[in-house]
Motif scaffolding. Structure first.
Motif, PDB file in Angstrom:
ATOM      1  N   LEU A 125       0.864  -1.178   0.000  1.00 57.73           N
ATOM      2  CA  LEU A 125       0.000   0.000   0.000  1.00 57.73           C
ATOM      3  C   LEU A 125       0.897   1.224   0.000  1.00 57.73           C
ATOM      4  N   ASN A 126       0.659   2.110  -0.960  1.00 57.77           N
ATOM      5  CA  ASN A 126       1.443   3.333  -1.119  1.00 57.77           C
ATOM      6  C   ASN A 126       0.501   4.520  -1.013  1.00 57.77           C
ATOM      7  N   PHE A 127       0.813   5.441  -0.116  1.00 55.11           N
ATOM      8  CA  PHE A 127      -0.022   6.617   0.102  1.00 55.11           C
ATOM      9  C   PHE A 127       0.613   7.842  -0.529  1.00 55.11           C
ATOM     10  N   THR A 128      -0.212   8.757  -0.990  1.00 54.20           N
ATOM     11  CA  THR A 128       0.258   9.982  -1.614  1.00 54.20           C
ATOM     12  C   THR A 128       1.209  10.741  -0.696  1.00 54.20           C
ATOM     13  N   GLN A 129       2.206  11.327  -1.267  1.00 57.10           N
ATOM     14  CA  GLN A 129       3.176  12.099  -0.499  1.00 57.10           C
ATOM     15  C   GLN A 129       2.578  13.400   0.036  1.00 57.10           C
ATOM     16  N   ARG A 154     -10.289  -4.079   1.523  1.00 57.17           N
ATOM     17  CA  ARG A 154     -10.798  -3.731   2.851  1.00 57.17           C
ATOM     18  C   ARG A 154      -9.890  -4.298   3.944  1.00 57.17           C
ATOM     19  N   GLY A 155      -9.503  -5.545   3.820  1.00 62.70           N
ATOM     20  CA  GLY A 155      -8.620  -6.163   4.804  1.00 62.70           C
ATOM     21  C   GLY A 155      -7.264  -5.476   4.873  1.00 62.70           C
ATOM     22  N   ALA A 156      -6.743  -5.078   3.723  1.00 61.96           N
ATOM     23  CA  ALA A 156      -5.457  -4.385   3.688  1.00 61.96           C
ATOM     24  C   ALA A 156      -5.559  -3.024   4.364  1.00 61.96           C
ATOM     25  N   LEU A 157      -6.633  -2.295   4.070  1.00 65.89           N
ATOM     26  CA  LEU A 157      -6.811  -0.987   4.695  1.00 65.89           C
ATOM     27  C   LEU A 157      -7.011  -1.118   6.201  1.00 65.89           C
ATOM     28  N   ASP A 158      -7.818  -2.084   6.628  1.00 65.69           N
ATOM     29  CA  ASP A 158      -8.045  -2.280   8.059  1.00 65.69           C
ATOM     30  C   ASP A 158      -6.745  -2.599   8.788  1.00 65.69           C
ATOM     31  N   ALA A 159      -5.917  -3.435   8.191  1.00 62.95           N
ATOM     32  CA  ALA A 159      -4.631  -3.774   8.803  1.00 62.95           C
ATOM     33  C   ALA A 159      -3.737  -2.538   8.886  1.00 62.95           C
ATOM     34  N   CYS A 160      -3.749  -1.728   7.848  1.00 67.05           N
ATOM     35  CA  CYS A 160      -2.960  -0.504   7.838  1.00 67.05           C
ATOM     36  C   CYS A 160      -3.445   0.464   8.912  1.00 67.05           C
ATOM     37  N   PHE A 161      -4.752   0.641   9.018  1.00 67.78           N
ATOM     38  CA  PHE A 161      -5.303   1.601   9.981  1.00 67.78           C
ATOM     39  C   PHE A 161      -5.080   1.147  11.423  1.00 67.78           C
ATOM     40  N   ALA A 162      -4.904  -0.149  11.635  1.00 64.46           N
ATOM     41  CA  ALA A 162      -4.593  -0.634  12.980  1.00 64.46           C
ATOM     42  C   ALA A 162      -3.235  -0.092  13.433  1.00 64.46           C
ATOM     43  N   VAL A 213       3.153   0.300   3.316  1.00 73.34           N
ATOM     44  CA  VAL A 213       2.690  -0.818   4.127  1.00 73.34           C
ATOM     45  C   VAL A 213       2.695  -2.102   3.305  1.00 73.34           C
ATOM     46  N   GLU A 214       3.201  -3.167   3.897  1.00 70.87           N
ATOM     47  CA  GLU A 214       3.115  -4.495   3.301  1.00 70.87           C
ATOM     48  C   GLU A 214       2.053  -5.277   4.049  1.00 70.87           C
ATOM     49  N   THR A 215       1.243  -6.020   3.294  1.00 73.03           N
ATOM     50  CA  THR A 215       0.163  -6.774   3.926  1.00 73.03           C
ATOM     51  C   THR A 215      -0.056  -8.091   3.199  1.00 73.03           C
ATOM     52  N   ASP A 216      -0.508  -9.081   3.947  1.00 71.45           N
ATOM     53  CA  ASP A 216      -0.874 -10.356   3.327  1.00 71.45           C
ATOM     54  C   ASP A 216      -2.393 -10.473   3.152  1.00 71.45           C
ATOM     55  N   ALA A 217      -3.109  -9.361   3.300  1.00 70.80           N
ATOM     56  CA  ALA A 217      -4.565  -9.349   3.111  1.00 70.80           C
ATOM     57  C   ALA A 217      -4.903  -9.741   1.670  1.00 70.80           C
ATOM     58  N   THR A 218      -6.044 -10.376   1.505  1.00 70.90           N
ATOM     59  CA  THR A 218      -6.443 -10.831   0.170  1.00 70.90           C
ATOM     60  C   THR A 218      -7.438  -9.897  -0.508  1.00 70.90           C
TER      61      THR A 218
END
Length: 89
Positions: free
Chosen positions: A4-8, A27-35, A19-24
């Motif tokens: 996941l790459n966010f705007t500068q 929504r799961g990737a964003l939730d993991a990031c926001f945690a 952010v690196e995530t193993d979410a499939t």
């Protein structure tokens, strides 16, 4: 892992993570990031948990399909870009 790459542009207000995530799914990737980065949630999602009108997400070069469910599938090597939608001329 998906990335996941966010705007500068957010860098003016907070640390902008990659952010690196193993979410499939998205929504799961964003939730993991926001945690880990709770301040980002208010930038990306509104009070109902839907994608804000001024934010757009691209997954592997394709715009995400649903602003409410955010159920786009992620591959293990997906590149996800979260940025402000621009308008005007």
């Amino acid at each position: 892992m998906a990335h996941l790459n966010f705007t500068q542009q957010l860098g003016r207000f907070m640390t902008v993570p990659r952010v690196e995530t193993d979410a499939t799914d998205l929504r799961g990737a964003l939730d993991a990031c926001f945690a880990d980065y709770p301040r980002l949630r208010g930038y990306v999602l509104d009070e109902q948990g839907q994608l804000r009108e001024n934010v757009v997400i691209f997954i592997d070069g394709q715009r995400s399909r649903d602003r409410r469910l955010l159920d786009d599938a992620l591959a293990p090597d997906s590149q996800v870009y979260i940025l402000q939608a621009l308008s005007g001329g």
